[in-house]
Enzyme design. Structure first.
Site, PDB file in Angstrom:
ATOM      1  N   GLU A  19      27.309  -0.458 -71.141  1.00  0.00           N
ATOM      2  CA  GLU A  19      25.572  -0.559 -70.642  1.00  0.00           C
ATOM      3  C   GLU A  19      25.189  -0.086 -69.543  1.00  0.00           C
ATOM      4  O   GLU A  19      23.609  -0.451 -68.774  1.00  0.00           O
ATOM      5  CB  GLU A  19      25.021  -2.308 -71.118  1.00  0.00           C
ATOM      6  N   ASN A  20      25.854   1.194 -68.484  1.00  0.00           N
ATOM      7  CA  ASN A  20      25.029   1.360 -67.788  1.00  0.00           C
ATOM      8  C   ASN A  20      24.326   2.882 -67.790  1.00  0.00           C
ATOM      9  O   ASN A  20      23.545   2.652 -66.408  1.00  0.00           O
ATOM     10  CB  ASN A  20      26.496   1.888 -67.304  1.00  0.00           C
TER      11      ASN A  20
END
Length: 892
Positions: free
Chosen positions: A500-501
């Protein structure tokens, strides 16, 4: 000294002598150092010396919290709200010590190998600093031949000391140093830019929305003394080429290192492949002859290659997808690599299992418009991925990690039970999530055996990370180490840069605190893909999850995390609005089981809104909001048992709604990996198997909606449409029946029609009009069943026409009996029968942590009027005299 013992290179480690190593003097020797460890605070607390802890016994592998628990210093942090009272442990530096004895001179190339140190450590041998470490994920080794004391008695005693610095404190210090040096940065923030971004250890140990904050430290994997008189095998890899005439050519590249003084010794490597049978099923295919090649001379990391041809190869297939035969487990071959001197004396060897298969990540433009596909093609067959996200199975992973490079350690039964459960539920993929670990060797071996493909995240999750200078160098070394260890597993399907970065940066999770650039981008888009390309070029790499297109969380490109439902609209009926290509995260939370609550609560805590129960909800939704999600569809929980029952039913229906929709969209959508499979402690979370290995209602739902043939129902106005989804490699034919019945058993309407679905296909097969149920929605239900011509691939489903909490359900008249299984008197069966419709039948043995190992067992199921279900229970010897009194059966 016995001369025979001297010739064998006898080595004794720890206070208790180890067994003689039955090898010759040229063989690499590995000895674990695991006895008589002790631990204490590294420095005085600065108050009264009476408040300083004495030396305490320590377990290695282990963690400091576990040592303190055993000594009575802290309460189990899983119990009640004790997590808070243990916070001081993570702000403290700790020192571990032991002594070991070396009786005989060692080879010039002798190393201390630490397979896992958590995390920031200074290591001394005999009061001399030999090294410093700051990465939990990689092994560390140090040459010690000249530093060891050799002899009998005190002359051969060696003192080993490891001082661990607080990862929280050091992380804060490094963060400040980074910012003070003028690097791109953002204001300190607990989660997105905090101490964990600057320390390479499992990120979930800093706390997550399902896990406690127990950062901890310790020697979490085994310690070995490794003596290399001649040479040692380091790592290896293989790749398979399938020829047009049906053969498989296996190229094996082994990497080794020669010991000091043996740089020119004549060595050979023999590679031998044999096939593994499973249980009583043995293959009778011809076995290829071993291949022996000469090893190169020299120093450093050396490579030696060989090729073996398999004339009649059997391919490794994912769980439930093998079109070649109906064996329960994938075909695996045993590979043995043996390094020896020219005269045949053994030097070192490795044995592993390999699988012959191809896995491709297919990304093709959508012919119907924008976007592109995202699907896995296994052995040339497009394969819908069915599974979940895997998190570390304990907050203290040393309790699970037993097999990292030291085969003398026992296997991990907990991981075995979880992987078996995944296989039994029809999973063919697990995503090892990026806030956790590179899992144990045993985990990947089990996935190999059971046909579970692994989507492997690199352990970076939901944060910005420093990505230049020493941080980028450390990331490269870590990636190389992980790739070399895991690349041999046929289950490994994909490397992914992070969790999810990319979407975090795109969506601006930090708000006004956004950094001037995407901190960490260099890691996921330069360093990690380069490491994969060099070390494991046949495996696909994906920069992030989710990722694809200008919007990393697009429904048109790549994989997607659908948290719009849980974190947005809050009702799972909205899942069908998502038309994504591949769902790699989505989920709905529920309570853990009663056995899990009993383990972490006092008697006074056992009600739905007690402080301890609320503490074990980390979802951050607000507790009333979480209970409100349940109340949309199910009654209000008034007791702890109600909370377990209703929340788990709500979660089961949520996953069923979403996954049946996405399976109907097969062809556009090619996978669902729900969040999450397992837990690391007793908690209300998105898991379907809790920390006590109790399988929730959603687990049993998964066993139904992940079957190879799925019959699903879609209501549109006053009509219901039935769909068949077929994951098999052949077409299926049969008859679909749709029946509207009252809860008493009266048939209000029925439709039957022939149905056929092509191989690996999906489509509508029948419809039924609901006019006969108008005004009676609370008193009837829809039952659907598909009977296949082969009488094997049957499927059924149910649809309520009103909310479950609003149904007017009569007393189902349930009857339950437990009895010995006639064919196997040591085992038991449970039979449950309903006189009238019974919704969501839940059975359990009160006060017993019953772990289901039987594939015939079911739970949280519906029973039609007059229907009975017989389930195998396995061995109940422990409660044989109390079975009837302990059995509890409940329905809605």
């Amino acid at each position: 000294m016995n001369p025979e013992r001297r010739r064998m290179g006898f080595l004794r480690v720890g206070a208790k002598p180890f067994e003689d190593i039955q090898m010759n003097s040229v063989t690499t020797r590995r000895t674990t150092i695991q006895n008589d460890w002790r631990v204490k605070e590294a420095t005085s607390r600065g108050t009264s010396s009476a408040s300083d802890l004495p030396w305490l016994p320590a377990a290695v592998p282990g963690h400091v919290h576990l040592d303190l628990m055993r000594a009575g210093v802290i309460t189990d942090p899983f119990y009640r709200i004790a997590e808070r009272s243990a916070a001081w442990v993570d702000e403290t530096d700790w020192v571990y010590e032991t002594t070991f004895q070396v009786e005989e001179p060692v080879a010039a190339s002798t190393y201390l190998v630490f397979h896992g140190l958590d995390t920031i450590a200074r290591i001394s041998l005999n009061d001399e600093l030999i090294g410093e470490t700051d990465n939990m994920f990689v092994p560390h080794e140090f040459p010690v031949a000249s530093k060891l004391r050799v002899g009998t008695g005190e002359a051969g005693q060696n003192a080993l000391r490891i001082v661990f610095s607080s990862a929280l404190r050091v992380g804060r210090e490094r963060q400040k140093e980074w910012t003070d040096a003028g690097n791109d940065s953002l204001a300190p923030e607990w989660f997105l830019w905090g101490p964990r971004s600057f320390v390479r250890k499992a990120q979930y140990m800093y706390g997550w929305d399902w896990g406690p904050e127990l950062v901890s430290c310790g020697i979490w994997k085994p310690v070995e003394l490794v003596e290399v008189p001649t040479a040692r095998l380091l790592d290896w890899k293989y790749d398979t080429t399938f020829t047009p005439d049906g053969k498989a050519i296996v190229r094996i590249d082994a990497f080794f290192e020669r010991g000091a003084g043996a740089e020119e010794a004549p060595l050979t490597l023999t590679a031998a492949i044999s096939e593994v049978g499973w249980q009583s099923m043995e293959y009778d295919d011809p076995i290829p002859s071993p291949v022996t090649v000469e090893a190169p001379t020299g120093s450093g990391r050396l490579q030696i290659s060989s090729t073996i041809t398999i004339d009649l190869p059997r391919r490794w297939w994912p769980n439930t997808h093998n079109p070649e035969d109906d064996r329960l487990h994938p075909a695996l071959y045993t590979l043995r690599l043996a390094l020896a001197l020219a005269d045949g004396e053994p030097v070192d060897e490795k044995t592993a299992r390999i699988g012959l298969r191809t896995v491709e990540l297919i990304r093709e433009p959508d012919p119907d418009g924008g976007g592109e596909s995202f699907k896995f093609r296994v052995n040339g067959q497009d394969t819908f991925m069915k599974g979940a996200n895997w998190i570390p199975a304990d907050s203290f992973p040393a309790r699970l990690e037993h097999r990292s490079g030291v085969t003398s350690f026992p296997t991990d039964r907990r991981t075995e039970q979880l992987i078996f459960a995944a296989c039994d539920a029809g999973f063919n993929m697990l995503r090892v999530w990026g806030g956790g670990l590179y899992e144990s060797d045993h985990f990947y071996e089990l996935c190999d055996e059971h046909g579970i493909l692994v989507w492997q995240d690199f352990p970076y999750g939901c944060a910005y990370y420093p990505d230049t200078g020493t941080y980028s160098d450390a990331a490269r070394r870590e990636a190389v180490s992980a790739i070399r260890r895991l690349r041999t597993h046929p289950s490994l399907a994909l490397w992914c840069g992070n969790n999810e970065n990319d979407s975090m940066h795109h969506d601006g999770w930090s708000g006004a605190n956004e950094p001037p650039r995407y901190l960490g981008e260099k890691l996921y888009h330069e360093i990690l893909p380069a490491a994969v390309e060099e070390g494991d070029p046949g495996r696909p790499y994906w920069p992030s999850s989710p990722y694809g297109g200008e919007n990393p969380n697009s429904q048109e490109w790549g994989d997607r995390h659908d948290w719009d439902v849980w974190h947005g609209v809050g009702d799972w009926i909205h899942y069908p609005a998502d038309d994504s290509r591949f769902l790699s995260e989505f989920g709905f939370a529920s309570s853990c089981s009663l056995p899990a609550w009993e383990k972490c609560l006092a008697v006074a805590d056992r009600w739905p809104r007690s402080p301890a129960v609320r503490w074990h909800d980390k979802t951050r939704k607000g507790y009333d909001t979480y209970l409100g999600f349940i109340g949309i569809h199910f009654p209000e929980p008034r007791t702890l048992e109600d909370l377990v029952y209703y929340s788990q039913l709500n979660q089961a229906e949520a996953l069923k709604c979403g996954i049946e929709h996405w399976r109907r969209r097969k062809g556009r959508c090619w996978g669902t990996l729900f969040w999450q499979f397992n837990d690391c402690w007793p908690v209300q979370s998105w898991s379907v198997v809790d920390s006590e290995l109790q399988q929730k209602a959603a687990y049993y739902a998964a066993r139904r909606f992940y079957q190879p043939v799925l019959l699903s129902l879609v209501r549109g106005g006053n009509r219901v449409e039935a769909h068949l989804t077929n994951d098999l490699a052949h077409a299926i034919r049969g008859e679909v029946s749709l029946t509207i019945e009252t809860f008493e058993g009266e048939v209000a309407a029925r439709v039957s029609t022939p149905a056929e679905i092509e191989a690996n296909g999906t489509g509508p097969v029948a419809t039924i009009d609901l006019s006969s149920a108008q005004g009676r929605e609370r008193d009837v239900y829809l039952h659907a069943r598909f009977e296949a011509e082969d009488e094997i691939q049957a499927a059924e489903n149910y649809l309520f026409l009103a909310e479950p909490k609003d149904l007017r359900l009569p007393d189902p008249g349930l009857e339950a009996r437990v009895e010995r299984y006639a064919q196997h008197p040591g085992n038991w069966t449970l039979t449950i029968k309903a006189r009238r419709f019974a919704a969501y039948v839940w059975w359990r043995f009160d006060g017993v942590t019953y772990q289901d190992d039987s594939p015939s067992t079911d739970n949280f199921f519906h029973l039609r009027p007059g229907e009975e279900k017989i389930m195998g229970l396995g061995d109940l010897e422990a409660i044989e005299d109390e079975i009837s009194g302990r059995l509890r059966v409940r329905s809605l």
